[in-house]
Design a protein around this motif. Sequence first.
Motif, PDB file in Angstrom:
ATOM      1  N   ILE A   1       5.096   4.945   1.073  1.00  0.00           N
ATOM      2  CA  ILE A   1       4.652   4.134   1.992  1.00  0.00           C
ATOM      3  C   ILE A   1       4.286   4.697   3.278  1.00  0.00           C
ATOM      4  N   PRO A   2       3.216   4.632   3.658  1.00  0.00           N
ATOM      5  CA  PRO A   2       2.404   5.310   4.772  1.00  0.00           C
ATOM      6  C   PRO A   2       3.008   4.812   6.062  1.00  0.00           C
ATOM      7  N   HIS A   3       3.633   3.766   6.324  1.00  0.00           N
ATOM      8  CA  HIS A   3       4.432   3.259   7.451  1.00  0.00           C
ATOM      9  C   HIS A   3       5.733   3.118   7.140  1.00  0.00           C
ATOM     10  N   PRO A   4       6.795   3.917   7.040  1.00  0.00           N
ATOM     11  CA  PRO A   4       8.043   3.595   6.636  1.00  0.00           C
ATOM     12  C   PRO A   4       8.948   3.036   7.895  1.00  0.00           C
ATOM     13  N   ALA A   5       8.525   2.020   8.674  1.00  0.00           N
ATOM     14  CA  ALA A   5       9.210   1.479   9.830  1.00  0.00           C
ATOM     15  C   ALA A   5      10.696   1.166   9.232  1.00  0.00           C
ATOM     16  N   LYS A   6      10.428   0.026   8.160  1.00  0.00           N
ATOM     17  CA  LYS A   6      11.790  -0.604   7.926  1.00  0.00           C
ATOM     18  C   LYS A   6      12.739   0.295   7.234  1.00  0.00           C
ATOM     19  N   PHE A   7      12.280   1.544   6.459  1.00  0.00           N
ATOM     20  CA  PHE A   7      13.070   2.534   5.922  1.00  0.00           C
ATOM     21  C   PHE A   7      13.611   3.165   6.718  1.00  0.00           C
ATOM     22  N   SER A   8      13.201   3.507   8.062  1.00  0.00           N
ATOM     23  CA  SER A   8      13.737   4.462   9.131  1.00  0.00           C
ATOM     24  C   SER A   8      14.655   3.536   9.834  1.00  0.00           C
ATOM     25  N   LEU A   9      14.845   2.515   9.531  1.00  0.00           N
ATOM     26  CA  LEU A   9      15.891   1.685  10.185  1.00  0.00           C
ATOM     27  C   LEU A   9      17.252   1.726   9.499  1.00  0.00           C
ATOM     28  N   THR A  10      17.207   1.739   8.046  1.00  0.00           N
ATOM     29  CA  THR A  10      18.441   1.917   7.331  1.00  0.00           C
ATOM     30  C   THR A  10      18.660   3.559   7.677  1.00  0.00           C
ATOM     31  N   ASP A  11      17.891   4.324   7.666  1.00  0.00           N
ATOM     32  CA  ASP A  11      18.220   5.612   8.110  1.00  0.00           C
ATOM     33  C   ASP A  11      19.215   5.798   9.496  1.00  0.00           C
TER      34      ASP A  11
ATOM     35  N   LEU B   1       1.070  -1.177  -0.128  1.00  0.00           N
ATOM     36  CA  LEU B   1       0.032   0.114  -0.015  1.00  0.00           C
ATOM     37  C   LEU B   1       0.788   1.295  -0.026  1.00  0.00           C
ATOM     38  N   ARG B   2       0.735   2.061  -0.677  1.00  0.00           N
ATOM     39  CA  ARG B   2       1.194   3.491  -1.063  1.00  0.00           C
ATOM     40  C   ARG B   2       0.442   4.685  -0.639  1.00  0.00           C
ATOM     41  N   LYS B   3       0.647   5.563  -0.448  1.00  0.00           N
ATOM     42  CA  LYS B   3      -0.230   7.093  -0.413  1.00  0.00           C
ATOM     43  C   LYS B   3       0.365   8.280  -1.114  1.00  0.00           C
ATOM     44  N   CYS B   4      -0.435   8.686  -1.837  1.00  0.00           N
ATOM     45  CA  CYS B   4       0.259   9.905  -2.510  1.00  0.00           C
ATOM     46  C   CYS B   4       0.359  10.995  -1.674  1.00  0.00           C
ATOM     47  N   THR B   5       1.699  11.734  -2.052  1.00  0.00           N
ATOM     48  CA  THR B   5       2.070  12.811  -1.065  1.00  0.00           C
ATOM     49  C   THR B   5       1.057  13.953  -1.225  1.00  0.00           C
ATOM     50  N   VAL B   6       0.357  14.227  -2.340  1.00  0.00           N
ATOM     51  CA  VAL B   6      -0.273  15.285  -2.830  1.00  0.00           C
ATOM     52  C   VAL B   6      -1.683  15.124  -2.542  1.00  0.00           C
ATOM     53  N   CYS B   7      -2.490  14.264  -3.147  1.00  0.00           N
ATOM     54  CA  CYS B   7      -4.045  14.217  -2.744  1.00  0.00           C
ATOM     55  C   CYS B   7      -4.376  13.391  -1.725  1.00  0.00           C
ATOM     56  N   GLY B   8      -3.196  12.522  -1.190  1.00  0.00           N
ATOM     57  CA  GLY B   8      -3.640  11.608   0.114  1.00  0.00           C
ATOM     58  C   GLY B   8      -4.267  10.455  -0.328  1.00  0.00           C
ATOM     59  N   LYS B   9      -4.763  10.210  -1.567  1.00  0.00           N
ATOM     60  CA  LYS B   9      -5.262   8.708  -1.908  1.00  0.00           C
ATOM     61  C   LYS B   9      -4.291   7.648  -1.758  1.00  0.00           C
ATOM     62  N   TYR B  10      -4.809   6.463  -1.582  1.00  0.00           N
ATOM     63  CA  TYR B  10      -4.169   5.129  -1.444  1.00  0.00           C
ATOM     64  C   TYR B  10      -4.031   4.478  -2.878  1.00  0.00           C
TER      65      TYR B  10
END
Length: 57
Positions: A30-40, A5-14
Amino acid sequence: MTKYLRKCTVCGKYTILKEICPYCSNPTRIPHPAKFSLTDNYGVYRRKLKRIEEKSS
Ligand SMILES: [Zn+2]
């Protein structure tokens, strides 16, 4: 299923699996970027370590 599931950064639609919003053609994320923040976090630690090494030398 939710990991696609991905979410639009502008209109907010999934949307599913699309990196470009089908409604407004803006990038989605991706609306819940848990794994991505891990690499950060690893990047932060690496930068901190490098700074410590520079100070001690
Ligand atoms: Zn959109």
